[in-house]
Design a protein around this motif. Sequence first.
Motif, PDB file in Angstrom:
ATOM      1  N   PRO A 101     -17.271  43.515 -30.553  1.00  0.00           N
ATOM      2  CA  PRO A 101     -17.367  43.551 -31.900  1.00  0.00           C
ATOM      3  C   PRO A 101     -17.787  42.055 -32.478  1.00  0.00           C
ATOM      4  CG  PRO A 101     -15.090  43.543 -31.661  1.00  0.00           C
ATOM      5  CD  PRO A 101     -15.878  43.796 -30.210  1.00  0.00           C
ATOM      6  N   LEU A 102     -18.692  42.269 -33.869  1.00  0.00           N
ATOM      7  CA  LEU A 102     -19.040  40.970 -34.148  1.00  0.00           C
ATOM      8  C   LEU A 102     -17.749  40.641 -34.938  1.00  0.00           C
ATOM      9  CD1 LEU A 102     -21.513  39.249 -35.153  1.00  0.00           C
ATOM     10  CD2 LEU A 102     -21.489  40.554 -37.354  1.00  0.00           C
ATOM     11  N   GLN A 103     -17.628  38.969 -34.620  1.00  0.00           N
ATOM     12  CA  GLN A 103     -16.416  38.432 -34.970  1.00  0.00           C
ATOM     13  C   GLN A 103     -16.512  38.164 -36.531  1.00  0.00           C
ATOM     14  OE1 GLN A 103     -13.574  37.766 -32.678  1.00  0.00           O
ATOM     15  NE2 GLN A 103     -14.931  39.602 -31.763  1.00  0.00           N
ATOM     16  N   THR A 104     -14.908  38.147 -37.063  1.00  0.00           N
ATOM     17  CA  THR A 104     -15.018  37.660 -38.499  1.00  0.00           C
ATOM     18  C   THR A 104     -15.521  36.436 -38.729  1.00  0.00           C
ATOM     19  OG1 THR A 104     -12.895  39.126 -38.623  1.00  0.00           O
ATOM     20  CG2 THR A 104     -13.270  37.396 -40.516  1.00  0.00           C
ATOM     21  N   GLU A 105     -15.600  35.305 -37.981  1.00  0.00           N
ATOM     22  CA  GLU A 105     -15.917  33.968 -38.426  1.00  0.00           C
ATOM     23  C   GLU A 105     -17.450  34.159 -38.358  1.00  0.00           C
ATOM     24  OE1 GLU A 105     -11.977  33.676 -36.562  1.00  0.00           O
ATOM     25  OE2 GLU A 105     -13.680  34.537 -35.634  1.00  0.00           O
ATOM     26  N   VAL A 106     -18.121  34.889 -37.631  1.00  0.00           N
ATOM     27  CA  VAL A 106     -19.621  34.843 -37.525  1.00  0.00           C
ATOM     28  C   VAL A 106     -20.070  35.439 -38.842  1.00  0.00           C
ATOM     29  CG1 VAL A 106     -21.680  35.648 -36.441  1.00  0.00           C
ATOM     30  CG2 VAL A 106     -19.784  34.821 -35.102  1.00  0.00           C
ATOM     31  N   GLY A 528     -13.955  31.876 -27.896  1.00  0.00           N
ATOM     32  CA  GLY A 528     -15.049  30.703 -28.402  1.00  0.00           C
ATOM     33  C   GLY A 528     -16.332  31.425 -27.554  1.00  0.00           C
ATOM     34  N   TRP A 529     -16.357  31.871 -26.345  1.00  0.00           N
ATOM     35  CA  TRP A 529     -17.355  32.389 -25.839  1.00  0.00           C
ATOM     36  C   TRP A 529     -18.003  33.682 -26.643  1.00  0.00           C
ATOM     37  CZ3 TRP A 529     -17.008  37.486 -23.309  1.00  0.00           C
ATOM     38  CH2 TRP A 529     -18.649  37.911 -22.329  1.00  0.00           C
ATOM     39  N   MET A 530     -17.511  34.471 -27.308  1.00  0.00           N
ATOM     40  CA  MET A 530     -17.852  35.471 -28.165  1.00  0.00           C
ATOM     41  C   MET A 530     -18.548  34.969 -29.377  1.00  0.00           C
ATOM     42  SD  MET A 530     -15.131  38.798 -28.172  1.00  0.00           S
ATOM     43  CE  MET A 530     -13.681  37.687 -28.806  1.00  0.00           C
ATOM     44  N   LEU A 531     -17.935  34.169 -29.882  1.00  0.00           N
ATOM     45  CA  LEU A 531     -18.377  33.537 -31.173  1.00  0.00           C
ATOM     46  C   LEU A 531     -19.642  32.726 -31.040  1.00  0.00           C
ATOM     47  CD1 LEU A 531     -15.175  31.917 -32.630  1.00  0.00           C
ATOM     48  CD2 LEU A 531     -16.365  33.803 -33.653  1.00  0.00           C
ATOM     49  N   GLN A 532     -19.867  32.009 -29.770  1.00  0.00           N
ATOM     50  CA  GLN A 532     -21.018  31.154 -29.721  1.00  0.00           C
ATOM     51  C   GLN A 532     -22.280  32.166 -29.230  1.00  0.00           C
ATOM     52  OE1 GLN A 532     -21.906  28.064 -30.279  1.00  0.00           O
ATOM     53  NE2 GLN A 532     -24.138  28.521 -29.289  1.00  0.00           N
ATOM     54  N   ARG A 538     -28.156  34.932 -33.222  1.00  0.00           N
ATOM     55  CA  ARG A 538     -28.830  34.934 -34.810  1.00  0.00           C
ATOM     56  C   ARG A 538     -29.325  33.660 -35.286  1.00  0.00           C
ATOM     57  NH1 ARG A 538     -24.903  38.248 -33.770  1.00  0.00           N
ATOM     58  NH2 ARG A 538     -24.676  40.063 -34.894  1.00  0.00           N
ATOM     59  N   GLY A 539     -29.526  32.602 -33.976  1.00  0.00           N
ATOM     60  CA  GLY A 539     -30.391  31.586 -34.658  1.00  0.00           C
ATOM     61  C   GLY A 539     -29.635  30.416 -35.148  1.00  0.00           C
TER      62      GLY A 539
END
Length: 609
Positions: A101-106, A528-532, A538-539
């Motif tokens: 899932p798309l993470q909250t921080e992103v 961190g791997w998911m977030l990055q 998304r550029g």
Amino acid sequence: MKVKDKGTPPQMPHLRAPEPGAAGSVAPAPGHDVFGRGEPAPHADAEGPRASRVGLDTQGAGRNSVFAFRVRGEDRGVEDLIGRLPRVGADSIHALLAKLPLQTEVKRIMAAQAAPGPRIPYRPFEAMKADLPMPFVEALERLPALTARFNPVELYTADDVAALKERFLDDYKAGIRENPRFEYTQGVAKLRASLARDGTSPEAIKAELTELRAKIAAHPVAEGDDLAGLMKQAVLRKLDDDLSTVLLLEGLEGREEGKVKAALTTKYGAGVDDALYDAAKVVFGYLVETQAHASEGKKAKEGEAAPVQGNLPPALSAHLSKGESMSAAEFKDAVDWMLGRYYAAYEAKSGHAFPAALKYRVELDDSYSAIDVRDKSSDGPVIGIPDKARSPKKYLELLRHEIDMHARQSMNGHFMFGFAGGALKVDEETWYEGLAKHNEIELMREMFGDDSQPTMPYFTFAIRMAEEGKSFLEVFDAMAKLRMAAGSSEKLALSNAWNATYRVFRGHIDTANPDAYAMPKDQAYLRGWMLQAQLSERGLSHLNEAGIGPLDGPELLSRFDFGPEDLMFPDVNLTQAWFEEVLRPKAEAELAAKAEGAGGARPAPGQEP
């Protein structure tokens, strides 16, 4: 890939699986468990003390195995250990990422980018300082001198870790089950001695940090002064982070677990949230379905190409993948080569010499358990390298991770924002580790065709268990069992289980864990791997590459008006450059010499270097 029959999975009573038919559950086929295997064997007898000796199970790990798939009185399955696994159905790491899932921080970063209104004009840190209130500038200039020698990792690294591991595993294999005992005298003594040489002490630094914090907190920020408001927030966080390092030292010296727990919570947060835990189960399901650990420890044979190729010729790829043909000294030379080019790039762009105090000292020393980039240490900025030979392929991966990402991100943060790198960075490293892992995976895919393993979920599981009060032994058992369920050999499962469990129990004095806490730092790897990966898609990777910060760090930096072109050190992939200039010619010459020594036989078509 069909899951191999690994025998009955071991279980532990910590998280109960959903009832069949419950939301999110997957019903196994009749007569099979969730992994597609036959019905599990009956439970072992629940006799004997829980922490006495291992009850060996010949139906599980094998008649001659030293590893207990079932421990007397603790017969539990993988699902009881972490909950019911989802069916993942991904055939590659990129397909796996698409299922997370798309993470909250992103989401918050994307919202900040889309928000209307002006942003703070970006200028290099030295130029921005001229517009800050003087107390903020004084704090930013004073803090590096006060706390540049503070590195919490040095403090909570247990004394003689290699000997502890060897002794624990030998005892475990002999059937002796005892929680290890950790001491922290070496790291504490090293920091105190280093500070004494500077004419100061942790107590004196604590007093000055406390005074500075009160002064910054009390200083007003003018309405509309976004730069000062952001800098005030950053300085207060840095002060809290440094004060928690002193609290950590006090706890380790005084054997006060409460202080250690409080310090770690301030630095790294507490608890694995449900979103991360669910993501860890998806990743582990992928590891089980693909039996991802089945090939670990198997050295590539000379001339044997990988099943999937990247942009390297097959013979060269296989040659670089063979085990332990590159020394630590050669790796150090590569690190020096890359750092020299980063320093030169700064000098060409800025017109100034790279500050000598910010240059990394690169050292070979077996006191390091792994390659470690430390912006702060008792000896200043240092890159520590254990004296261990590895394959050239593995060292390429590490160059990309440690130097192109960790060291470059820190230098960006120092020169671009001041508080986001070097001695002013905070110790929370979720985005930091994510940037490195994501780009390491991409390099291996491009060069070697690897569908690399994702960041391992085991730290996430281990942290959750420790925070629920599980002992070192209980977490160790669980980690070994999970790795074996994903195809690991018994030998590697035990070794890697120690590594994961030890890291999660760093800082503990009593590893029976009566205070029910964990070292939460290493949840950074999976998150961190998911977030990055999601940020890069998304550029927006430049928001992370620009500096090291806490979880909301890239969101804060998004308030500045800057883009990838403004990075002091953009990603030019110096790992690839070093490979083409230094390693590739050497490896191709070795292949040519080998072919000539074999009678001048030419490689088969398609196998040319």
